[in-house]
Design an enzyme around this catalytic site. Structure first.
Site, PDB file in Angstrom:
ATOM      1  N   TYR A  85      12.848  12.592  24.534  1.00 30.93           N
ATOM      2  CA  TYR A  85      13.917  12.713  25.583  1.00 30.93           C
ATOM      3  C   TYR A  85      13.559  14.131  26.230  1.00 30.93           C
ATOM      4  CZ  TYR A  85      15.694   8.785  23.034  1.00 30.93           C
ATOM      5  OH  TYR A  85      15.609   7.452  22.262  1.00 30.93           O
ATOM      6  N   LYS A  92      19.417   2.654  10.575  1.00 33.68           N
ATOM      7  CA  LYS A  92      18.272   2.298   9.893  1.00 33.68           C
ATOM      8  C   LYS A  92      18.160   2.417   8.395  1.00 33.68           C
ATOM      9  CE  LYS A  92      15.101   1.826  14.091  1.00 33.68           C
ATOM     10  NZ  LYS A  92      13.689   2.308  14.746  1.00 33.68           N
ATOM     11  N   ARG A 135      22.409   2.572  18.616  1.00 32.90           N
ATOM     12  CA  ARG A 135      21.592   1.480  19.155  1.00 32.90           C
ATOM     13  C   ARG A 135      22.248   0.183  19.331  1.00 32.90           C
ATOM     14  NH1 ARG A 135      19.387   4.183  14.443  1.00 32.90           N
ATOM     15  NH2 ARG A 135      17.539   5.292  14.789  1.00 32.90           N
ATOM     16  N   HIS A 174      18.002   9.543  14.191  1.00 35.52           N
ATOM     17  CA  HIS A 174      16.416   9.707  14.016  1.00 35.52           C
ATOM     18  C   HIS A 174      16.251  10.262  12.542  1.00 35.52           C
ATOM     19  CE1 HIS A 174      15.633   9.497  18.724  1.00 35.52           C
ATOM     20  NE2 HIS A 174      15.500   8.360  17.907  1.00 35.52           N
ATOM     21  N   ARG A 190      21.257   4.409  25.958  1.00 38.18           N
ATOM     22  CA  ARG A 190      21.006   5.219  24.819  1.00 38.18           C
ATOM     23  C   ARG A 190      20.192   6.628  24.985  1.00 38.18           C
ATOM     24  NH1 ARG A 190      20.353   5.891  19.048  1.00 38.18           N
ATOM     25  NH2 ARG A 190      18.101   6.201  18.196  1.00 38.18           N
ATOM     26  N   HIS A 221      18.993   0.140  25.705  1.00 33.92           N
ATOM     27  CA  HIS A 221      18.105   1.506  25.253  1.00 33.92           C
ATOM     28  C   HIS A 221      18.158   2.464  26.006  1.00 33.92           C
ATOM     29  CE1 HIS A 221      15.059   3.479  23.014  1.00 33.92           C
ATOM     30  NE2 HIS A 221      14.538   3.724  24.172  1.00 33.92           N
TER      31      HIS A 221
END
Length: 296
Positions: A275, A170, A146, A266, A243, A240
């Site tokens: 995706y 994250k 990211r 994720h 990515r 993004h």
């Protein structure tokens, strides 16, 4: 109102990033301002759904997109769940709220040719800025990280010998991503040039501006947008999308969905499955070209 307590909870217990927590706080304060203006009260912990609904209507009337409204309401919902958890309220006013419908926008990845065109255009530059920009493009496309993860990369996150990078994602979750040999070569060249802009500085961050300070998100966006604007006619050209291209190209080449999930950082497969539509398109193309019935 217990907003400070909620923010501390997100930072200290949930381990959310400062960037994410700031977004939560901004959304909450948006409702606080509305609540105080419309109902002459400040304590939103005592708000009811009818009042929240009025806020939502005002946002719609103000031209705010459904996607943005859903994000704001999601922040408010998290706040009320916190109050419920800590015993400040006995029920959340958003218990039965349904999110506004949002049209799904197809994220179109860059093609292999477009990525190659950008990287080939940067290969001749040997100054600090050119090598740094090439490294940014390579890191995005080689790792799928990211934008905020790239900005926060530190030199000690790079393992050149092991050809891998440690990424802090994250909720401060660490993951290790392999590096391509070509990216390792670019990193080594960049580190040589980096000494020219930092001199005696002990800045620990990998990517710097030409003034020797930590690179920032808007600059990273401008770099990607500028180079890909020269190579692609796609409407959206952002970190993004690069990515997204990383994930799509891996899946198109037969990569396992679970493996791509881990590389992207994720928390669930549902996030990664967005995706797969490109992979399905690739499979359809192969099917059309290869199935014997299509040759008749």
């Amino acid at each position: 109102m217990f907003i400070k307590e909620f923010i501390d909870y997100l930072l200290l217990e949930r381990k959310y990033s400062v960037h994410t927590v700031t977004a939560y706080k901004t959304d909450l304060m948006s409702y606080v301002v509305f609540y105080e203006k419309e109902y002459d009260q400040k304590d939103i912990s005592k708000s009811n759904y009818a009042q929240i609904r009025s806020w939502i209507v005002s946002l719609v009337d103000g031209g705010v997109s459904n996607r943005s409204i859903n994000r704001k309401v999601s922040s408010l919902k998290a706040y009320y769940k916190f109050l419920l958890k800590t015993g400040q309220i006995d029920k959340t006013p958003l218990a039965k709220h349904q999110a506004l419908k949002v049209s799904k926008k197809l994220q179109i990845p860059f093609s292999n040719i477009e990525v190659d065109k950008v990287l080939n255009g940067l290969v001749d530059g040997e100054d600090f800025k050119s090598v740094r920009d090439r490294l940014i493009v390579e890191l995005f496309y080689a790792t799928g990280m990211r934008r905020i993860e790239l900005v926060n990369l530190k030199i000690n996150n790079i393992d050149l010998l092991g050809k891998q990078v440690k990424v802090l994602g994250k909720r401060n979750k660490e993951r290790y991503i392999p590096l391509l040999l070509s990216t390792v070569v670019t990193i080594k060249r960049y580190l040589e040039l980096r000494t020219e802009v930092v001199v005696e500085s002990k800045n620990p961050f990998l990517l710097l501006t030409e003034k020797g300070v930590k690179i920032y998100e808007t600059l990273v966006y401008r770099i990607i947008n500028r180079y890909f604007s020269e190579a692609s006619s796609k409407v959206k050209k952002s970190p993004h999308i690069l990515r997204h291209s990383f994930a799509t190209h891996l899946l198109n080449e037969g990569a396992n969905l679970n493996a791509v999930k881990e590389l992207l950082g994720h928390s669930s497969l549902a996030s990664t499955e967005v995706y797969t539509h490109q992979s399905v398109a690739q499979l359809a193309k192969v099917h059309k070209q290869s199935h014997p019935r299509n040759k008749k």
